[in-house]
Write a protein that holds these residues in place. Structure first.
Motif, PDB file in Angstrom:
ATOM      1  N   LEU A  82     -51.331  11.535  28.242  1.00 49.04           N
ATOM      2  CA  LEU A  82     -50.494  10.450  27.739  1.00 49.04           C
ATOM      3  C   LEU A  82     -51.271   9.137  27.671  1.00 49.04           C
ATOM      4  O   LEU A  82     -51.084   8.341  26.740  1.00 49.04           O
ATOM      5  CB  LEU A  82     -49.256  10.304  28.619  1.00 49.04           C
ATOM      6  N   GLU A  85     -53.488   9.233  24.574  1.00 46.67           N
ATOM      7  CA  GLU A  85     -52.737   8.924  23.358  1.00 46.67           C
ATOM      8  C   GLU A  85     -52.595   7.418  23.177  1.00 46.67           C
ATOM      9  O   GLU A  85     -52.691   6.905  22.057  1.00 46.67           O
ATOM     10  CB  GLU A  85     -51.357   9.583  23.413  1.00 46.67           C
ATOM     11  N   LYS A  86     -52.344   6.708  24.278  1.00 47.18           N
ATOM     12  CA  LYS A  86     -52.222   5.254  24.201  1.00 47.18           C
ATOM     13  C   LYS A  86     -53.541   4.617  23.774  1.00 47.18           C
ATOM     14  O   LYS A  86     -53.560   3.669  22.970  1.00 47.18           O
ATOM     15  CB  LYS A  86     -51.776   4.693  25.554  1.00 47.18           C
ATOM     16  N   GLU A  89     -54.062   5.245  20.073  1.00 48.71           N
ATOM     17  CA  GLU A  89     -53.183   4.382  19.278  1.00 48.71           C
ATOM     18  C   GLU A  89     -53.729   2.956  19.218  1.00 48.71           C
ATOM     19  O   GLU A  89     -53.599   2.271  18.202  1.00 48.71           O
ATOM     20  CB  GLU A  89     -51.778   4.392  19.876  1.00 48.71           C
ATOM     21  N   ARG A 238     -39.055  10.358  18.841  1.00 45.90           N
ATOM     22  CA  ARG A 238     -40.508  10.550  18.847  1.00 45.90           C
ATOM     23  C   ARG A 238     -41.081  10.630  20.261  1.00 45.90           C
ATOM     24  O   ARG A 238     -42.051  11.349  20.501  1.00 45.90           O
ATOM     25  CB  ARG A 238     -41.182   9.425  18.071  1.00 45.90           C
ATOM     26  N   SER A 239     -40.508   9.890  21.200  1.00 41.28           N
ATOM     27  CA  SER A 239     -41.040   9.954  22.560  1.00 41.28           C
ATOM     28  C   SER A 239     -40.813  11.322  23.172  1.00 41.28           C
ATOM     29  O   SER A 239     -41.643  11.818  23.945  1.00 41.28           O
ATOM     30  CB  SER A 239     -40.413   8.863  23.439  1.00 41.28           C
ATOM     31  N   ASP A 241     -40.796  14.158  21.390  1.00 42.15           N
ATOM     32  CA  ASP A 241     -41.824  14.996  20.752  1.00 42.15           C
ATOM     33  C   ASP A 241     -43.171  14.819  21.449  1.00 42.15           C
ATOM     34  O   ASP A 241     -43.896  15.792  21.699  1.00 42.15           O
ATOM     35  CB  ASP A 241     -41.965  14.632  19.271  1.00 42.15           C
ATOM     36  N   ARG A 242     -43.509  13.568  21.768  1.00 39.16           N
ATOM     37  CA  ARG A 242     -44.803  13.277  22.392  1.00 39.16           C
ATOM     38  C   ARG A 242     -44.890  13.890  23.786  1.00 39.16           C
ATOM     39  O   ARG A 242     -45.907  14.504  24.140  1.00 39.16           O
ATOM     40  CB  ARG A 242     -44.978  11.750  22.464  1.00 39.16           C
ATOM     41  N   ALA A 246     -47.420  16.940  25.097  1.00 39.50           N
ATOM     42  CA  ALA A 246     -48.331  16.737  26.220  1.00 39.50           C
ATOM     43  C   ALA A 246     -48.043  17.716  27.350  1.00 39.50           C
ATOM     44  O   ALA A 246     -48.966  18.226  28.000  1.00 39.50           O
ATOM     45  CB  ALA A 246     -48.220  15.297  26.727  1.00 39.50           C
TER      46      ALA A 246
END
Length: 531
Positions: A82, A85-86, A89, A238-239, A241-242, A246
């Motif tokens: 996670l 991913e940040k 982004e 979306r959160s 899905d993320r 993960a």
């Protein structure tokens, strides 16, 4: 908003780098960060950042500050995914060193030897940290609870925690969030049974369940509930899905079913679909708010149900209440944890705290993570349960634990920053102060032209924002124009040619005029044009 610093032999270790969500005190702002000035002045001595788990109040500031801090990050696999991913982004994944520590693993950083100890929490891979130093051992709990049936992960056993205590613990740095709860937080296993009973009782209805996206154990439970009740699973948000992606990549949610797209979900019979949706805290842009407002592909009708498998975070009561009322007005049934066993906290109540004290047996208790009243209560609880010493600290307090601790050494700057659009700005800066005043008092703008001798050479123009006069506005503007002109005319001597003095005289005159008309002193902006 967790940012913890441990200092030893001139070196510093950061544990977590979190953020918090804004409140009405910071209008127009979404995120709030800790001011890291203290450690930014000591970057050459910062050895690394160790992350306990992946909740936003522990990792949310990473993409905003990690690159500038310039030290390695350490996290267990799920948390690391996670965080990565940040970083992606933010476009800095190649500029920040992110190290994966296996569950139960350890890392040595300067004078600190750190070992991850898994504890139950409302997210996968919640961890405490055992931090060994030449001066003693710290047991840093992170966020935790006790759970006999955690559904995801294998937390440390009482025997394993007792063994840590047997080796000697200088300080227990402990979560205080639920210290006022007389009962233990409860088990995810009990929630599993409660959710099954609740959803099974809603036969024939379209059911939406909202929960914290990060609670992987709850997602696993809801997938199982869907299967047990003959429903297909649909995910909206979306959160979610993320987190699901993960979790699967980290070896969790192995039996998670294939989800149906939202358009297909609407074609299924009402009693054959279970929808997981974000937005249980009333967030205006989340899936649930849009479902309630009929601006989402998922539609609810009278007789359908929304199950809130989450608690109300303090400060969110009003927006959650609005969602509840909107749903009820549509004839949708709302189910919360006050009606059914569909949620448990991820933080320890008093019985759990007492159990941990018995296992760890620290010399010193340092309450953290909660408001000051929570930490004060835990300090008293620890002393009552036989911990020899405790210390109550607030943000910015520098505490010596050893040798000859605990005591407060000093108090350092511990302010806040806000993310205002794309700008990180001081939370106590003039912009936030002005924005609050504007929201409370409204704004009057006055424009006029004066010549070099200070004589008014154009009509006064007056415009307002947020001044509630409506049909009286014409009369107010006329009076304000007269007051501004008189204020300029009354100036004598050098003040007539001093643009600052002219602007201030006009500002005060218009402010007094505003007070006469609306009973409060609005903000006033004066624009002087040269002629």
């Amino acid at each position: 908003m967790n940012v913890n610093l441990y200092g030893c032999n001139g070196k510093w270790l950061m544990v977590d780098l979190g953020m918090t969500f804004s409140d009405p005190w910071y209008p127009g702002v979404d995120l709030v960060f800790a001011d890291l000035e203290f450690i930014e002045e000591r970057l050459k001595d910062l050895v690394g950042i160790v992350l306990t788990h992946a909740h936003e109040d522990h990792i949310g500031a990473v993409p905003y500050f990690a690159q500038d801090l310039g030290v390695p990050l350490y996290a267990t696999p799920f948390t690391a995914r996670l965080v990565h991913e940040k970083l992606v982004e933010a476009g800095i994944e190649n500029d920040v060193e992110l190290n994966i520590v296996e569950n139960g693993g350890s890392v040595a950083l300067g004078p600190f030897d750190i070992r991850y100890v898994p504890l139950a929490h409302s997210i996968a891979e919640g961890n405490a940290l055992v931090i060994d130093t030449p001066y003693g051992r710290v047991f840093h709990t992170g966020d935790w609870k006790l759970d006999d049936a955690p559904q995801i992960g294998v937390p440390a056993t009482p025997a394993e925690l007792t063994a840590i205590g047997d080796e000697g613990v200088l300080a227990l740095v402990c979560d205080s969030t639920n210290v006022f709860n007389a009962k233990a937080s409860g088990s995810e296993g009990a929630v599993r049974d409660g959710l099954l009973e609740t959803v099974a009782g809603l036969k024939g209805r379209r059911v939406v369940v909202t929960t914290f996206a990060s609670n992987v154990a709850r997602l696993q439970t809801l997938a199982w509930v869907a299967q047990q009740t003959g429903r297909r699973l649909c995910v909206a948000g979306r959160s979610l899905d993320r987190i699901i992606a993960a979790a699967k990549a980290s070896g969790y949610l192995k039996d998670f079913p294939e989800c149906v797209p939202m358009d297909r979900a609407m074609d299924l019979p009402r009693g054959e679909v279970l929808i997981l949706a974000t937005g249980g805290q009333g967030e205006a842009r989340a899936a649930l708010a849009r479902i309630a407002g009929d601006s989402h592909p998922i539609k609810l009708e009278a007789g359908d149900a929304v199950v809130f498998s989450s608690r109300q975070i303090p400060g969110n009561e009003l927006q959650i209440g609005r969602i509840h009322n909107t749903l009820v007005a549509k004839g949708v049934r709302v189910v919360t944890d006050r009606q059914s066993m569909i949620h448990v906290s991820g933080h320890p109540g008093r019985p759990e705290l007492i159990e941990l004290y018995k296992w760890i047996r620290p010399e010193i208790l340092v309450p953290v993570h909660g408001e000051l009243r929570h930490m004060d209560e835990q300090a008293r609880l620890g002393l009552a349960e036989g911990i020899p010493r405790s210390i109550l600290q607030k943000n910015g307090d520098l505490i010596r634990l050893a040798p000859k601790g605990p005591h407060k050494v000093s108090e350092v700057r511990s302010g806040r920053f806000v993310l205002d659009g794309d700008i990180i700005a001081p939370a106590d800066g003039e912009a936030m102060s002005a924005r609050r005043k504007l929201g409370q008092m409204g704004l009057i703008t006055v424009a006029l032209a004066v010549n070099p001798e200070g004589k008014q050479v154009s009509p006064v123009e007056v415009a307002t924002i947020g001044i509630p006069l409506d049909e009286d506005m014409e009369g107010f503007v006329a009076e304000a124009q007269v007051d501004a002109a008189e204020a300029v005319a009354k100036l004598k001597g050098d003040r007539r040619r001093d643009r600052g003095a002219i602007a201030e005289a006009v500002r005060l005159a218009i402010r007094r005029c505003g007070q006469r008309w609306i009973g409060r002193k609005p903000m006033v902006q004066v624009m002087l044009r040269a002629h």
